[in-house]
Design an enzyme around this catalytic site. Sequence first.
Site, PDB file in Angstrom:
ATOM      1  N   TYR A   1      -1.754  -0.743  10.842  1.00 38.11           N
ATOM      2  CA  TYR A   1      -2.047  -1.355   9.537  1.00 38.11           C
ATOM      3  C   TYR A   1      -0.890  -1.105   8.571  1.00 38.11           C
ATOM      4  O   TYR A   1      -0.352  -2.031   7.945  1.00 38.11           O
ATOM      5  CB  TYR A   1      -3.359  -0.791   8.957  1.00 38.11           C
ATOM      6  CG  TYR A   1      -3.509  -1.071   7.474  1.00 38.11           C
ATOM      7  CD1 TYR A   1      -3.690  -2.374   7.012  1.00 38.11           C
ATOM      8  CD2 TYR A   1      -3.424  -0.040   6.535  1.00 38.11           C
ATOM      9  CE1 TYR A   1      -3.788  -2.633   5.647  1.00 38.11           C
ATOM     10  CE2 TYR A   1      -3.529  -0.293   5.172  1.00 38.11           C
ATOM     11  CZ  TYR A   1      -3.714  -1.583   4.732  1.00 38.11           C
ATOM     12  OH  TYR A   1      -3.804  -1.841   3.385  1.00 38.11           O
TER      13      TYR A   1
ATOM     14  N   LYS B   1       2.113  -3.698   6.795  1.00 35.52           N
ATOM     15  CA  LYS B   1       2.509  -3.810   5.375  1.00 35.52           C
ATOM     16  C   LYS B   1       4.014  -3.568   5.218  1.00 35.52           C
ATOM     17  O   LYS B   1       4.689  -4.271   4.450  1.00 35.52           O
ATOM     18  CB  LYS B   1       1.738  -2.795   4.518  1.00 35.52           C
ATOM     19  CG  LYS B   1       0.252  -3.071   4.407  1.00 35.52           C
ATOM     20  CD  LYS B   1      -0.019  -4.263   3.527  1.00 35.52           C
ATOM     21  CE  LYS B   1      -1.483  -4.600   3.446  1.00 35.52           C
ATOM     22  NZ  LYS B   1      -1.772  -5.881   2.804  1.00 35.52           N
TER      23      LYS B   1
ATOM     24  N   SER C   1       0.841  -1.199   0.000  1.00 40.40           N
ATOM     25  CA  SER C   1       0.000   0.000   0.000  1.00 40.40           C
ATOM     26  C   SER C   1       0.872   1.244   0.000  1.00 40.40           C
ATOM     27  O   SER C   1       1.979   1.237   0.551  1.00 40.40           O
ATOM     28  CB  SER C   1      -0.866  -0.023   1.262  1.00 40.40           C
ATOM     29  OG  SER C   1      -1.484   1.224   1.448  1.00 40.40           O
TER      30      SER C   1
HETATM   31  P1  NAD Z   1     -10.930  -7.162   1.472  1.00 38.73           P
HETATM   32  O1  NAD Z   1     -11.105  -7.108   2.947  1.00 38.73           O
HETATM   33  O2  NAD Z   1     -12.122  -6.966   0.626  1.00 38.73           O
HETATM   34  O3  NAD Z   1     -10.208  -8.525   1.052  1.00 38.73           O
HETATM   35  C1  NAD Z   1      -9.316  -9.197   1.875  1.00 38.73           C
HETATM   36  C2  NAD Z   1      -9.727 -10.649   1.905  1.00 38.73           C
HETATM   37  O4  NAD Z   1      -8.811 -11.392   2.730  1.00 38.73           O
HETATM   38  C3  NAD Z   1     -11.130 -10.865   2.503  1.00 38.73           C
HETATM   39  O5  NAD Z   1     -11.873 -11.686   1.630  1.00 38.73           O
HETATM   40  C4  NAD Z   1     -10.868 -11.566   3.827  1.00 38.73           C
HETATM   41  O6  NAD Z   1     -11.920 -12.449   4.186  1.00 38.73           O
HETATM   42  C5  NAD Z   1      -9.559 -12.284   3.540  1.00 38.73           C
HETATM   43  N1  NAD Z   1      -8.729 -12.559   4.723  1.00 38.73           N
HETATM   44  C6  NAD Z   1      -8.313 -11.691   5.682  1.00 38.73           C
HETATM   45  N2  NAD Z   1      -7.522 -12.315   6.566  1.00 38.73           N
HETATM   46  C7  NAD Z   1      -7.432 -13.607   6.170  1.00 38.73           C
HETATM   47  C8  NAD Z   1      -6.755 -14.747   6.689  1.00 38.73           C
HETATM   48  N3  NAD Z   1      -6.047 -14.686   7.816  1.00 38.73           N
HETATM   49  N4  NAD Z   1      -6.858 -15.920   6.018  1.00 38.73           N
HETATM   50  C9  NAD Z   1      -7.597 -15.999   4.876  1.00 38.73           C
HETATM   51  N5  NAD Z   1      -8.258 -14.960   4.357  1.00 38.73           N
HETATM   52  C10 NAD Z   1      -8.167 -13.774   4.991  1.00 38.73           C
HETATM   53  O7  NAD Z   1      -9.810  -6.081   1.119  1.00 38.73           O
HETATM   54  P2  NAD Z   1      -9.356  -5.539  -0.300  1.00 38.73           P
HETATM   55  O8  NAD Z   1      -9.757  -4.114  -0.384  1.00 38.73           O
HETATM   56  O9  NAD Z   1      -9.754  -6.469  -1.369  1.00 38.73           O
HETATM   57  O10 NAD Z   1      -7.774  -5.543  -0.096  1.00 38.73           O
HETATM   58  C11 NAD Z   1      -6.975  -6.641  -0.516  1.00 38.73           C
HETATM   59  C12 NAD Z   1      -5.551  -6.389  -0.077  1.00 38.73           C
HETATM   60  O11 NAD Z   1      -5.091  -5.147  -0.632  1.00 38.73           O
HETATM   61  C13 NAD Z   1      -5.374  -6.259   1.437  1.00 38.73           C
HETATM   62  O12 NAD Z   1      -4.173  -6.883   1.802  1.00 38.73           O
HETATM   63  C14 NAD Z   1      -5.270  -4.763   1.645  1.00 38.73           C
HETATM   64  O13 NAD Z   1      -4.523  -4.441   2.796  1.00 38.73           O
HETATM   65  C15 NAD Z   1      -4.561  -4.326   0.377  1.00 38.73           C
HETATM   66  N6  NAD Z   1      -4.826  -2.924   0.045  1.00 38.73           N
HETATM   67  C16 NAD Z   1      -6.120  -2.517  -0.119  1.00 38.73           C
HETATM   68  C17 NAD Z   1      -6.381  -1.187  -0.405  1.00 38.73           C
HETATM   69  C18 NAD Z   1      -7.801  -0.699  -0.558  1.00 38.73           C
HETATM   70  O14 NAD Z   1      -8.021   0.493  -0.551  1.00 38.73           O
HETATM   71  N7  NAD Z   1      -8.790  -1.558  -0.736  1.00 38.73           N
HETATM   72  C19 NAD Z   1      -5.329  -0.266  -0.545  1.00 38.73           C
HETATM   73  C20 NAD Z   1      -4.010  -0.726  -0.386  1.00 38.73           C
HETATM   74  C21 NAD Z   1      -3.779  -2.072  -0.101  1.00 38.73           C
HETATM   75  C1  UD1 Z   2      -7.034   5.410   3.624  1.00 41.88           C
HETATM   76  C2  UD1 Z   2      -6.140   4.827   4.690  1.00 41.88           C
HETATM   77  C3  UD1 Z   2      -4.945   4.151   4.027  1.00 41.88           C
HETATM   78  C4  UD1 Z   2      -5.423   3.116   3.010  1.00 41.88           C
HETATM   79  C5  UD1 Z   2      -6.315   3.831   1.988  1.00 41.88           C
HETATM   80  C6  UD1 Z   2      -6.862   2.950   0.914  1.00 41.88           C
HETATM   81  C7  UD1 Z   2      -6.435   6.314   6.618  1.00 41.88           C
HETATM   82  C8  UD1 Z   2      -5.822   7.360   7.489  1.00 41.88           C
HETATM   83  N1  UD1 Z   2      -5.706   5.895   5.572  1.00 41.88           N
HETATM   84  O1  UD1 Z   2      -6.288   6.348   2.900  1.00 41.88           O
HETATM   85  O2  UD1 Z   2      -4.152   3.516   4.993  1.00 41.88           O
HETATM   86  O3  UD1 Z   2      -4.328   2.514   2.343  1.00 41.88           O
HETATM   87  O4  UD1 Z   2      -7.417   4.410   2.712  1.00 41.88           O
HETATM   88  O5  UD1 Z   2      -7.833   2.099   1.417  1.00 41.88           O
HETATM   89  O6  UD1 Z   2      -7.539   5.860   6.884  1.00 41.88           O
HETATM   90  N2  UD1 Z   2     -12.376  11.690   3.221  1.00 41.88           N
HETATM   91  C9  UD1 Z   2     -13.375  12.566   3.587  1.00 41.88           C
HETATM   92  N3  UD1 Z   2     -14.499  12.042   4.156  1.00 41.88           N
HETATM   93  C10 UD1 Z   2     -14.681  10.702   4.372  1.00 41.88           C
HETATM   94  C11 UD1 Z   2     -13.647   9.824   3.978  1.00 41.88           C
HETATM   95  C12 UD1 Z   2     -12.504  10.365   3.411  1.00 41.88           C
HETATM   96  O7  UD1 Z   2     -13.258  13.778   3.415  1.00 41.88           O
HETATM   97  O8  UD1 Z   2     -15.725  10.309   4.911  1.00 41.88           O
HETATM   98  C13 UD1 Z   2     -11.166  12.243   2.572  1.00 41.88           C
HETATM   99  C14 UD1 Z   2      -9.866  11.944   3.296  1.00 41.88           C
HETATM  100  O9  UD1 Z   2      -9.586  12.939   4.262  1.00 41.88           O
HETATM  101  C15 UD1 Z   2      -8.865  11.888   2.146  1.00 41.88           C
HETATM  102  C16 UD1 Z   2      -9.690  11.357   0.966  1.00 41.88           C
HETATM  103  O10 UD1 Z   2     -11.053  11.620   1.308  1.00 41.88           O
HETATM  104  O11 UD1 Z   2      -8.421  13.183   1.837  1.00 41.88           O
HETATM  105  C17 UD1 Z   2      -9.518   9.869   0.727  1.00 41.88           C
HETATM  106  O12 UD1 Z   2      -9.771   9.178   1.933  1.00 41.88           O
HETATM  107  P1  UD1 Z   2      -9.792   7.567   2.006  1.00 41.88           P
HETATM  108  O13 UD1 Z   2     -10.677   7.033   0.950  1.00 41.88           O
HETATM  109  O14 UD1 Z   2     -10.106   7.179   3.406  1.00 41.88           O
HETATM  110  O15 UD1 Z   2      -8.307   7.154   1.604  1.00 41.88           O
HETATM  111  P2  UD1 Z   2      -6.899   7.608   2.246  1.00 41.88           P
HETATM  112  O16 UD1 Z   2      -7.082   8.614   3.310  1.00 41.88           O
HETATM  113  O17 UD1 Z   2      -6.008   7.955   1.110  1.00 41.88           O
END
Ligand code: NAD
Ligand code: UD1
Length: 349
Positions: free
Chosen positions: A151, A155, A127
């Site tokens: 979190y 990572k 991330s």
């Molecule tokens: P998500 O929660 O929808 O998917 C994660 C999946 O992993 C879920 O289906 C959950 O049931 C499964 N899981 C969690 N712990 C587990 C375990 N111990 N054993 C087996 N399964 C397990 O999340 P996502 O948004 O699809 O994210 C996927 C990955 O990408 C995560 O590692 C997350 O940290 C990373 N990531 C997500 C974002 C985002 O904004 N969505 C941003 C940066 C990184």
């Molecule tokens: C958040 C997480 C980050 C994660 C990323 C993607 C935090 C502090 N960081 O980042 O670790 O990797 O999501 O899942 O939570 N905002 C509003 N109102 C809301 C929600 C968000 O104004 O209700 C604003 C935030 O201040 C930011 C932008 O929208 O400026 C995006 O927010 P968000 O979607 O939560 O993503 P990140 O803050 O980038």
Amino acid sequence: MKSRTVLITGGAGYIGSHACLELLQADFNVVVVDNLSNSKLESLTRVQQITGKTLTFYQADIRDKAALSDIFAKEKPSTVIHFAGLKAVGESVEQPLLYYHNNVFGTLVLTEVMDEAEVRQLVFSSSATVYGESDSPQYTEDFPLGAINPYGRSKAMIEDILRDLSIADKNKPHKTPWKIALLRYFNPIGAHESGLIGEDPNGIPNNLMPYVSQVAIGKLEQLSVFGDDYPTRDGTGVRDYIHVVDLVKGHLKAIEALNSDIFSSGSCKAYNLGTGQGYSVLEIINTFESVTGKTINYKISPRRSGDLAECFANPNLALKELNWQVEKNLKDMIADTWNWQTKNPQGYN
Ligand code: NAD
Ligand code: UD1
């Protein structure tokens, strides 16, 4: 010939389900391991419905070494994409042990099993949150790391572990070297164009896009815009939003790269997956309104602690080495979010 089987941890989740879809469409065999702690099996039922192809699903926890070893022995994957993890920043501050146990220990167990099974190709979901404070809002992969919550630190720790592992095993003649791509996602949003799979957050969303779309559909009353006094063009926070389908295509490109000269002698390399373009919260709201015709009820609120003013990717390395580039723009991301939201007002329920 190498097997075309990819094992996907966390494959039932938001990003994982979109990855399963693209991999099936590219004729990979897909094996999913998910404990369904933050997802529903319905996502994978729909992936199979959209593609007309089947995948293999195991409900298992990646920390269960015996179960995981059995799955590797049976399925013989050539590559693993590791999405499984917990991802809520606030919850990680409340329950750090849960986050370190699930994310860090889970990855240790997974890599031990991979090592024993001699499967040493890995694509890891990292991330942008691993980056520390910087002078420039546009992040390149060599920026200093410095996550600020459990979190993010989980990572960053995993990245360190994977780098150490790849260095340690690089010159051991009896071992196939590790090939590891650390993909640092910026802000994934959107959904598959079918509207059948998408993001289905539990409870009240933390992230901007699911919050906005739940206000638009009437599930939530009002969006709080966290701060309008940042040093950005309109005072609200700027982020690099990326369509989830573009994002998962980066994983297929990473698999290609793992099998190419770039990783030939084994290594562990990080790549930003973002568009390179930042949008402010107000720009998101305005574009959402123009794409959907809905009015977003919002108010300006205090800043959220831990938020940066501005953060977007420099995606040049992924272009150069993975041959990956985004195809979708912000309007596509919003139109697809809205298509999913209106077709599934209660998510997968
Ligand atoms: P998500 O929660 O929808 O998917 C994660 C999946 O992993 C879920 O289906 C959950 O049931 C499964 N899981 C969690 N712990 C587990 C375990 N111990 N054993 C087996 N399964 C397990 O999340 P996502 O948004 O699809 O994210 C996927 C990955 O990408 C995560 O590692 C997350 O940290 C990373 N990531 C997500 C974002 C985002 O904004 N969505 C941003 C940066 C990184
Ligand atoms: C958040 C997480 C980050 C994660 C990323 C993607 C935090 C502090 N960081 O980042 O670790 O990797 O999501 O899942 O939570 N905002 C509003 N109102 C809301 C929600 C968000 O104004 O209700 C604003 C935030 O201040 C930011 C932008 O929208 O400026 C995006 O927010 P968000 O979607 O939560 O993503 P990140 O803050 O980038």
